[in-house]
Design a protein around this motif. Structure first.
Motif, PDB file in Angstrom:
ATOM      1  N   VAL A 282       0.842  -1.205   0.000  1.00  9.78           N
ATOM      2  CA  VAL A 282       0.000   0.000   0.000  1.00  9.78           C
ATOM      3  C   VAL A 282       0.877   1.256   0.000  1.00  9.78           C
ATOM      4  CG1 VAL A 282      -1.698   1.304   1.341  1.00  9.78           C
ATOM      5  CG2 VAL A 282      -1.972  -1.149   1.047  1.00  9.78           C
ATOM      6  N   ALA A 283       1.977   1.230   0.764  1.00 13.66           N
ATOM      7  CA  ALA A 283       2.880   2.391   0.793  1.00 13.66           C
ATOM      8  C   ALA A 283       3.479   2.648  -0.592  1.00 13.66           C
ATOM      9  CB  ALA A 283       3.984   2.176   1.829  1.00 13.66           C
ATOM     10  N   ARG A 284       3.863   1.585  -1.280  1.00 14.68           N
ATOM     11  CA  ARG A 284       4.376   1.749  -2.647  1.00 14.68           C
ATOM     12  C   ARG A 284       3.305   2.308  -3.574  1.00 14.68           C
ATOM     13  NH1 ARG A 284       7.770  -3.847  -3.388  1.00 14.68           N
ATOM     14  NH2 ARG A 284       9.601  -3.173  -2.214  1.00 14.68           N
ATOM     15  N   SER A 285       2.091   1.855  -3.383  1.00 13.33           N
ATOM     16  CA  SER A 285       0.994   2.358  -4.197  1.00 13.33           C
ATOM     17  C   SER A 285       0.759   3.845  -3.935  1.00 13.33           C
ATOM     18  CB  SER A 285      -0.271   1.555  -3.901  1.00 13.33           C
ATOM     19  OG  SER A 285      -1.336   2.007  -4.678  1.00 13.33           O
ATOM     20  N   LEU A 286       0.947   4.275  -2.693  1.00 10.27           N
ATOM     21  CA  LEU A 286       0.819   5.695  -2.367  1.00 10.27           C
ATOM     22  C   LEU A 286       1.865   6.523  -3.102  1.00 10.27           C
ATOM     23  CD1 LEU A 286       0.132   5.558   1.461  1.00 10.27           C
ATOM     24  CD2 LEU A 286      -1.424   6.369  -0.300  1.00 10.27           C
ATOM     25  N   VAL A 287       3.101   6.047  -3.088  1.00  5.96           N
ATOM     26  CA  VAL A 287       4.171   6.775  -3.773  1.00  5.96           C
ATOM     27  C   VAL A 287       3.877   6.857  -5.266  1.00  5.96           C
ATOM     28  CG1 VAL A 287       6.627   6.706  -4.383  1.00  5.96           C
ATOM     29  CG2 VAL A 287       5.912   6.226  -2.037  1.00  5.96           C
ATOM     30  N   THR A 288       3.430   5.755  -5.832  1.00  2.00           N
ATOM     31  CA  THR A 288       3.088   5.745  -7.250  1.00  2.00           C
ATOM     32  C   THR A 288       1.931   6.706  -7.541  1.00  2.00           C
ATOM     33  OG1 THR A 288       3.787   3.444  -7.404  1.00  2.00           O
ATOM     34  CG2 THR A 288       2.397   4.253  -9.173  1.00  2.00           C
ATOM     35  N   GLY A 289       0.964   6.759  -6.639  1.00  2.00           N
ATOM     36  CA  GLY A 289      -0.163   7.668  -6.817  1.00  2.00           C
ATOM     37  C   GLY A 289       0.262   9.125  -6.804  1.00  2.00           C
ATOM     38  N   ILE A 290       1.160   9.474  -5.908  1.00  2.00           N
ATOM     39  CA  ILE A 290       1.661  10.849  -5.856  1.00  2.00           C
ATOM     40  C   ILE A 290       2.400  11.193  -7.150  1.00  2.00           C
ATOM     41  CG2 ILE A 290       3.255  12.413  -4.664  1.00  2.00           C
ATOM     42  CD1 ILE A 290       2.573  10.800  -2.085  1.00  2.00           C
ATOM     43  N   LEU A 291       3.227  10.269  -7.607  1.00  2.00           N
ATOM     44  CA  LEU A 291       3.948  10.500  -8.868  1.00  2.00           C
ATOM     45  C   LEU A 291       2.983  10.645 -10.048  1.00  2.00           C
ATOM     46  CD1 LEU A 291       6.956   8.042  -8.411  1.00  2.00           C
ATOM     47  CD2 LEU A 291       6.983  10.536  -8.248  1.00  2.00           C
ATOM     48  N   ASP A 292       1.928   9.842 -10.058  1.00  2.00           N
ATOM     49  CA  ASP A 292       0.937   9.943 -11.143  1.00  2.00           C
ATOM     50  C   ASP A 292       0.218  11.287 -11.102  1.00  2.00           C
ATOM     51  OD1 ASP A 292       1.606   7.433 -12.023  1.00  2.00           O
ATOM     52  OD2 ASP A 292      -0.145   6.429 -11.159  1.00  2.00           O
ATOM     53  N   ALA A 293      -0.103  11.747  -9.897  1.00  2.00           N
ATOM     54  CA  ALA A 293      -0.778  13.048  -9.781  1.00  2.00           C
ATOM     55  C   ALA A 293       0.131  14.168 -10.294  1.00  2.00           C
ATOM     56  CB  ALA A 293      -1.173  13.308  -8.331  1.00  2.00           C
TER      57      ALA A 293
ATOM     58  N   LEU B 282      -5.241  15.794 -17.668  1.00  3.10           N
ATOM     59  CA  LEU B 282      -5.530  15.763 -16.234  1.00  3.10           C
ATOM     60  C   LEU B 282      -6.027  14.396 -15.765  1.00  3.10           C
ATOM     61  CD1 LEU B 282      -7.211  19.154 -15.325  1.00  3.10           C
ATOM     62  CD2 LEU B 282      -5.011  18.263 -14.583  1.00  3.10           C
ATOM     63  N   GLU B 283      -6.262  13.479 -16.698  1.00  2.80           N
ATOM     64  CA  GLU B 283      -6.783  12.167 -16.323  1.00  2.80           C
ATOM     65  C   GLU B 283      -5.884  11.439 -15.316  1.00  2.80           C
ATOM     66  OE1 GLU B 283      -7.936   7.859 -18.197  1.00  2.80           O
ATOM     67  OE2 GLU B 283      -7.615   9.527 -19.551  1.00  2.80           O
TER      68      GLU B 283
ATOM     69  N   GLN C   5      -0.489  16.661 -13.541  1.00  8.52           N
ATOM     70  CA  GLN C   5      -0.413  18.122 -13.417  1.00  8.52           C
ATOM     71  C   GLN C   5       0.590  18.694 -14.414  1.00  8.52           C
ATOM     72  OE1 GLN C   5       2.373  19.713 -11.307  1.00  8.52           O
ATOM     73  NE2 GLN C   5       1.390  21.600 -10.622  1.00  8.52           N
ATOM     74  N   ARG C   6       1.757  18.077 -14.528  1.00 13.91           N
ATOM     75  CA  ARG C   6       2.776  18.542 -15.480  1.00 13.91           C
ATOM     76  C   ARG C   6       2.282  18.458 -16.908  1.00 13.91           C
ATOM     77  NH1 ARG C   6       6.491  15.943 -12.376  1.00 13.91           N
ATOM     78  NH2 ARG C   6       6.419  14.104 -13.683  1.00 13.91           N
TER      79      ARG C   6
ATOM     80  N   LEU D 110      -1.363  17.461  -2.598  1.00 11.87           N
ATOM     81  CA  LEU D 110      -2.452  17.473  -3.572  1.00 11.87           C
ATOM     82  C   LEU D 110      -3.107  18.852  -3.671  1.00 11.87           C
ATOM     83  CD1 LEU D 110      -4.095  13.991  -2.937  1.00 11.87           C
ATOM     84  CD2 LEU D 110      -2.683  14.690  -4.870  1.00 11.87           C
ATOM     85  N   LYS D 111      -3.196  19.556  -2.540  1.00 10.73           N
ATOM     86  CA  LYS D 111      -3.734  20.922  -2.582  1.00 10.73           C
ATOM     87  C   LYS D 111      -2.822  21.837  -3.396  1.00 10.73           C
ATOM     88  CE  LYS D 111      -6.470  21.001   1.629  1.00 10.73           C
ATOM     89  NZ  LYS D 111      -6.639  21.599   2.971  1.00 10.73           N
ATOM     90  N   GLU D 112      -1.528  21.644  -3.224  1.00  6.27           N
ATOM     91  CA  GLU D 112      -0.561  22.436  -3.992  1.00  6.27           C
ATOM     92  C   GLU D 112      -0.728  22.177  -5.489  1.00  6.27           C
ATOM     93  OE1 GLU D 112       4.120  21.962  -4.971  1.00  6.27           O
ATOM     94  OE2 GLU D 112       3.575  21.858  -2.852  1.00  6.27           O
ATOM     95  N   LEU D 113      -0.854  20.894  -5.857  1.00  8.12           N
ATOM     96  CA  LEU D 113      -1.051  20.549  -7.277  1.00  8.12           C
ATOM     97  C   LEU D 113      -2.357  21.144  -7.800  1.00  8.12           C
ATOM     98  CD1 LEU D 113       0.063  16.796  -7.254  1.00  8.12           C
ATOM     99  CD2 LEU D 113       1.358  18.750  -8.107  1.00  8.12           C
ATOM    100  N   GLU D 114      -3.409  21.061  -6.984  1.00 13.74           N
ATOM    101  CA  GLU D 114      -4.704  21.593  -7.398  1.00 13.74           C
ATOM    102  C   GLU D 114      -4.664  23.114  -7.565  1.00 13.74           C
ATOM    103  OE1 GLU D 114      -9.280  21.715  -5.694  1.00 13.74           O
ATOM    104  OE2 GLU D 114      -7.866  20.231  -4.930  1.00 13.74           O
ATOM    105  N   GLU D 115      -3.985  23.793  -6.662  1.00 12.98           N
ATOM    106  CA  GLU D 115      -3.870  25.252  -6.771  1.00 12.98           C
ATOM    107  C   GLU D 115      -3.104  25.649  -8.031  1.00 12.98           C
ATOM    108  OE1 GLU D 115      -2.140  26.683  -3.140  1.00 12.98           O
ATOM    109  OE2 GLU D 115      -3.922  26.168  -1.970  1.00 12.98           O
ATOM    110  N   THR D 116      -2.072  24.889  -8.360  1.00 11.44           N
ATOM    111  CA  THR D 116      -1.300  25.176  -9.575  1.00 11.44           C
ATOM    112  C   THR D 116      -2.161  24.971 -10.816  1.00 11.44           C
ATOM    113  OG1 THR D 116       0.686  24.387  -8.456  1.00 11.44           O
ATOM    114  CG2 THR D 116       0.811  24.628 -10.831  1.00 11.44           C
ATOM    115  N   ILE D 117      -2.966  23.927 -10.796  1.00  7.88           N
ATOM    116  CA  ILE D 117      -3.836  23.665 -11.953  1.00  7.88           C
ATOM    117  C   ILE D 117      -4.905  24.749 -12.074  1.00  7.88           C
ATOM    118  CG2 ILE D 117      -5.625  22.081 -12.820  1.00  7.88           C
ATOM    119  CD1 ILE D 117      -3.873  19.792 -11.675  1.00  7.88           C
ATOM    120  N   SER D 118      -5.512  25.100 -10.943  1.00  5.86           N
ATOM    121  CA  SER D 118      -6.589  26.096 -11.011  1.00  5.86           C
ATOM    122  C   SER D 118      -6.044  27.497 -11.328  1.00  5.86           C
ATOM    123  CB  SER D 118      -7.379  26.124  -9.700  1.00  5.86           C
ATOM    124  OG  SER D 118      -6.543  26.503  -8.633  1.00  5.86           O
ATOM    125  N   ALA D 119      -4.781  27.788 -10.983  1.00  7.06           N
ATOM    126  CA  ALA D 119      -4.182  29.090 -11.294  1.00  7.06           C
ATOM    127  C   ALA D 119      -3.864  29.206 -12.773  1.00  7.06           C
ATOM    128  CB  ALA D 119      -2.915  29.297 -10.475  1.00  7.06           C
TER     129      ALA D 119
END
Length: 140
Positions: free
Chosen positions: A60-71, A88-89, A75-76, A130-139
């Protein structure tokens, strides 16, 4: 007649007594090994259960890291393509996956308060990311 039979078998009985010593010794070792196996088998079973539990936590921890990288990748992609929504998918999919992964991680770690506290701190940090990524996208 009985004394004659006894005298004839008397040497055989002495030889049998010497054969009984290794038999009882091996029997005692066998009983000791069985008792040891029963006692330590339970410990080994508990250790195996703990190993499997830790394996699930690591997965699960590895899946979390992968999820952050995917997010971050989503965003990029969105920013690099000038705001195309289809990029954004990965970001959207990763956000949903991270929620499920954190619920699973907290469920796995609820029995150990030290790890549960660490998982909650990690969740707060990921939520901030995730909030940081969302703020960058919405800006954009």
């Amino acid at each position: 007649m009985f004394t004659v039979v006894f005298r004839v078998f008397s040497p055989v009985r002495k030889a049998q007594k010497h054969l009984l010593i290794p038999f009882f010794l091996c029997g005692s070792l066998l009983v000791g090994a069985i008792v040891w196996q029963v006692i330590h088998g339970q410990r080994l079973s508990a250790l195996e259960d703990r190993r499997q539990h830790l394996g699930q936590e690591i997965r699960v921890a590895r899946s979390l890291v992968t999820g952050i990288l995917d997010a971050e990748t989503g965003q990029r992609g969105f920013l690099l393509t000038g705001g195309r929504e289809q990029y954004l998918e990965p970001y959207t999919r990763a956000r949903e996956k991270l929620k499920a992964d954190f619920a699973e991680l907290l469920r796995l770690m609820e029995k150990d308060p030290i790890y549960a506290e660490a998982a909650q701190r990690t969740e707060k940090n990921v939520v901030l990311k995730l909030k940081e990524l969302e703020e960058t996208i919405s800006a954009f």
